[in-house]
Design an enzyme around this catalytic site. Structure first.
Site, short mmCIF file in Angstrom:
data_model
loop_
_atom_site.label_atom_id
_atom_site.label_comp_id
_atom_site.label_asym_id
_atom_site.label_seq_id
_atom_site.Cartn_x
_atom_site.Cartn_y
_atom_site.Cartn_z
N ALA A 10 -27.09 2.88 27.12
CA ALA A 10 -26.66 2.28 28.60
C ALA A 10 -25.76 1.24 28.40
O ALA A 10 -25.91 0.10 28.88
CB ALA A 10 -27.81 2.04 29.20
N GLY A 11 -24.80 1.60 27.36
CA GLY A 11 -23.48 0.57 27.40
C GLY A 11 -22.51 1.05 28.58
O GLY A 11 -22.84 1.59 29.33
N TYR A 12 -21.19 0.42 28.27
CA TYR A 12 -20.36 0.70 29.17
C TYR A 12 -20.19 2.07 29.54
O TYR A 12 -20.06 2.56 30.92
CB TYR A 12 -18.83 0.01 28.88
CG TYR A 12 -19.08 -1.45 28.98
CD1 TYR A 12 -18.74 -2.16 30.05
CD2 TYR A 12 -18.88 -2.05 27.76
CE1 TYR A 12 -18.65 -3.43 30.03
CE2 TYR A 12 -18.95 -3.48 27.61
CZ TYR A 12 -18.73 -3.97 28.96
OH TYR A 12 -18.75 -5.45 28.86
N ASN A 36 -32.43 4.16 26.56
CA ASN A 36 -31.66 3.01 25.99
C ASN A 36 -32.67 1.91 25.08
O ASN A 36 -33.85 2.18 25.55
CB ASN A 36 -31.08 2.10 27.30
CG ASN A 36 -30.05 0.97 26.51
OD1 ASN A 36 -29.29 1.22 25.78
ND2 ASN A 36 -30.24 0.06 27.12
N VAL A 80 -32.77 5.59 19.45
CA VAL A 80 -32.54 7.06 19.18
C VAL A 80 -32.62 7.44 17.65
O VAL A 80 -32.02 6.55 16.98
CB VAL A 80 -31.10 7.56 19.66
CG1 VAL A 80 -31.06 8.97 19.32
CG2 VAL A 80 -31.41 7.52 21.16
N GLU A 169 -11.82 -14.68 20.56
CA GLU A 169 -12.56 -14.98 21.63
C GLU A 169 -13.67 -16.05 21.37
O GLU A 169 -13.87 -17.10 21.97
CB GLU A 169 -12.85 -13.72 22.55
CG GLU A 169 -11.69 -13.19 22.96
CD GLU A 169 -12.08 -11.87 24.22
OE1 GLU A 169 -12.93 -11.33 23.69
OE2 GLU A 169 -11.82 -11.96 25.15
N ASP A 296 -17.58 3.73 21.95
CA ASP A 296 -17.19 3.38 20.70
C ASP A 296 -17.56 4.25 19.62
O ASP A 296 -16.91 4.18 18.59
CB ASP A 296 -17.89 1.97 20.26
CG ASP A 296 -17.45 0.79 21.15
OD1 ASP A 296 -16.43 0.81 21.89
OD2 ASP A 296 -17.97 -0.47 20.53
N ALA A 313 -14.08 -1.35 26.03
CA ALA A 313 -14.84 -1.12 27.56
C ALA A 313 -14.09 -0.30 28.45
O ALA A 313 -14.50 0.40 29.05
CB ALA A 313 -15.31 -2.35 28.00
N LYS A 373 -8.99 -12.07 33.33
CA LYS A 373 -10.04 -11.80 32.52
C LYS A 373 -11.31 -11.74 33.59
O LYS A 373 -12.10 -10.65 33.56
CB LYS A 373 -10.41 -12.70 31.56
CG LYS A 373 -11.42 -12.42 30.38
CD LYS A 373 -11.32 -11.45 29.48
CE LYS A 373 -12.41 -11.37 28.67
NZ LYS A 373 -12.53 -10.13 28.03
#
Lengths: 396, 396
Positions: A10-12, A36, A80, A169, A296, A313, A373
């Site tokens: 349950a990422g992006y 997740n 998983v 960042e 990813d 993302a 941003k």
């Protein structure tokens, strides 16, 4: 029940697939299960903030239940272990096995250490809520230890490996946090040293030179020492040894130098390039029409440049939305459509009120970039949770 | 200028001496210099609170300038290296030398480890702002590390050595803090273990048995495991080994088992018993009419019991006040008077809203004790800084 769809992660990518699919599907049209590791979704692109301690980690996570309707879809909290694509099954670490008709693999990334000795053991990474909370607490602890042993410069020396987006960042945020830390622990800011070390011949490799100059000058003016074109040879419990032989003693090394796909994918027998599956134009894993890989863990070639799109993302979200539509078409027997990314640009924050970016063909700097941003972040929150979530999670 | 008075240390004794002396002395009647390692005074009896993290350490310290008028008295921030009583001089670590006519030694205490191996190296102590800030940050860090390595029970095992007042007060606070820590770090409280280990045959040796029972039962009900009559044989980086051979693995050992006088006193050639100077009835060091020792570095015999009064804030404050009056008398050529402690009782906190104590001959428990403790704390703040300081520092 109807067709079984299992969404791993349950990422992006996984969240966008789920949210979009919930909007499209009718009641009982499919049995969808989201798996997740945690019962929350986290905002990976914000993680440099709680890592530096400039915002609380809770601001970067959202309960799964508040974005996915768990009356409509099943939610399984679990890790998983492996995928058996020939049996159409997924095994979880706790022994549970899930069957699927369609599988969505959105398991995200792992740090890529390029075989640099000691990095895995001794460096922190900006990977998830637990890993950034650890960085924040570690930094605080180093300040507390320094007050007891003021000759230990290594306690207040911070090395960030990698001057890509995440690295810069994070360095930007760290610069913002240092004054507050020095005040909290009665430490003279002159004792603090921040290094940003990059193997490539430039910071932000492949990015616009004007923007690179802006970022490097800005962070340098805040006290950061850049070591560009300087690979890390080894990471030890005491710091790093650079390829040129220099040793920097530091109790904090944060590695942001790269990511690879989740190792579950490779372990499950899929063919991978640096852990990522080179998916077809429908986001399918080679040889399996029922396994889709997004985010990813997927590798999509940018035909115009003949190289992979970097894992972001933005592309994960676009993949998730496109895939949700194709899954709905598939179970309705329709024709699925090709995925075509439509990248709007890239914006990076460099501490409060500062940033750089490319939007379309336009370069943006400073407060404009920082504001953009925020707009991007808010747009995502709006997409997954509506205006309520924007209000709740806004960094303003 | 007139008589030179040098006051070493701005703890309870030194501050009370200074504050009282400022009230008594007229302009230019003496040249008074207060020497302290920090530019703040800290409330030693509160330190178990920021150590556990239930209040911020800033609530336990007060700028020297806000309690001592530095136009009237000199303030020197520095660390005392040694006293040369025969030369009437004090040497500081930075090389400065101060001359005096009268010296007040209020340098406080150091942990007494009774020669237990590894305690000095591996255990934390509740000694000062820096040491408790370190404990707090260490505990937070252990929780953050546990989320990454959930099989490491030692990260969440906390051993408090010593079940005297400080030990039990700290354990009480720690119990209060655990739920918040578990929430902050997503940790199941069942993983947390707190041990309180005491060598004596009882907790709170010498205290009233009813109160001891109350405290032990209360803290046991909050999940603390007491190991009474169980000396610690050794402290290692991995935990403690008890005299009975049991090993408890823990990354956090806090030693509260005892204190001794500041080592500067012994190093300077004064005769000491466990680092403390057995002062005469005027609080003078044997052989020196111009050197007064107060607070934890002094040893005053309780004639009724034929043993030393325990070192407490209460006696240090009374010594400071009495000494200020005697110093004023001395420089005015008057007759000095004997010091006679007038101890009102003892109250210990055991977490929020809980405590035990003896006031006069009366036993107090629970919320009454907790309230009395607050009254005592406020009374002290009022004495040194008036109602303004009470308002500013109140824990309510």
């Amino acid at each position: 029940m109807g067709t079984k769809i299992v969404i791993l992660g349950a990422g992006y990518g996984g969240v966008m697939t789920s949210v979009k699919l919930q909007k499209i599907l009718n009641y009982n049209e499919a049995e969808v299960t989201v798996v997740n590791q945690h019962d929350y979704h986290y905002l990976t692109t914000w993680l440099h903030l709680p890592a530096a301690g400039t915002i609380h980690h809770d601001n970067c996570r959202i309960d799964i239940e508040s974005i996915i309707d768990t009356n409509q879809f099943n939610f399984v909290k679990g890790t998983v272990e492996s995928i058996q694509p020939d049996n159409k099954q997924v095994s979880l670490a706790d022994g549970r096995v899930l069957d699927y008709d369609y599988l969505v693999v959105g398991l995200g990334s792992e740090p890529e250490t390029f075989g640099i000795s000691g990095l895995k053991e001794h460096a922190f990474t900006i990977s998830n809520i637990n890993s950034v909370r650890l960085i924040k607490e570690h930094i605080d602890y180093m300040f507390a230890k320094f007050t007891q042993e003021p000759d230990r410069a290594d306690y207040l020396t911070f090395i960030v490996g990698g001057a890509g987006f995440t690295g810069m960042e994070f360095v930007g945020e760290l610069c913002d946090r240092i004054p507050a830390l020095c005040k909290e622990f009665d430490v003279d800011p002159a004792h603090v040293q921040i290094y940003n070390v990059e193997a490539a011949p430039t910071a932000l490799p492949g990015f616009d030179p004007d923007l690179i100059d802006y970022a490097v000058e800005l962070l340098s003016s805040k006290g950061v020492t850049f070591k560009i074109n300087t690979p890390i040879k080894e990471c030890t419990p005491d710091g790093v040894v650079l390829a040129d032989g220099e040793e920097i003693k530091a109790k904090t090394v944060v590695w942001t130098g790269g990511v690879r796909g989740n190792s579950v994918i490779e372990k499950s027998g899929f063919e991978v390039i640096r852990g990522r599956v080179k998916v077809d134009e429908y986001l399918r894993a080679p040889g399996y029409d029922d396994v889709f890989v997004i985010g990813d863990g997927s590798l999509v070639i940018d035909e115009t440049q003949n190289r992979p799109f970097p894992p972001t993302a933005q592309i994960a979200m676009q993949q998730g939305e496109a895939l949700a539509e194709n899954l709905a078409k598939s179970i309705r027997g329709g024709q699925i459509t090709k995925f075509q990314p439509d990248l709007k640009g890239t914006v990076a924050s460099l501490g409060k009120g500062e940033g750089i970016g490319i939007v379309g063909n336009k370069k943006v700097f400073g407060s404009t970039a920082a504001m953009l941003k925020e707009v991007i972040d808010h747009r995502y929150l709006y997409k997954i949770g509506g205006i309520g979530l924007v209000m709740k999670k806004s960094k303003f």
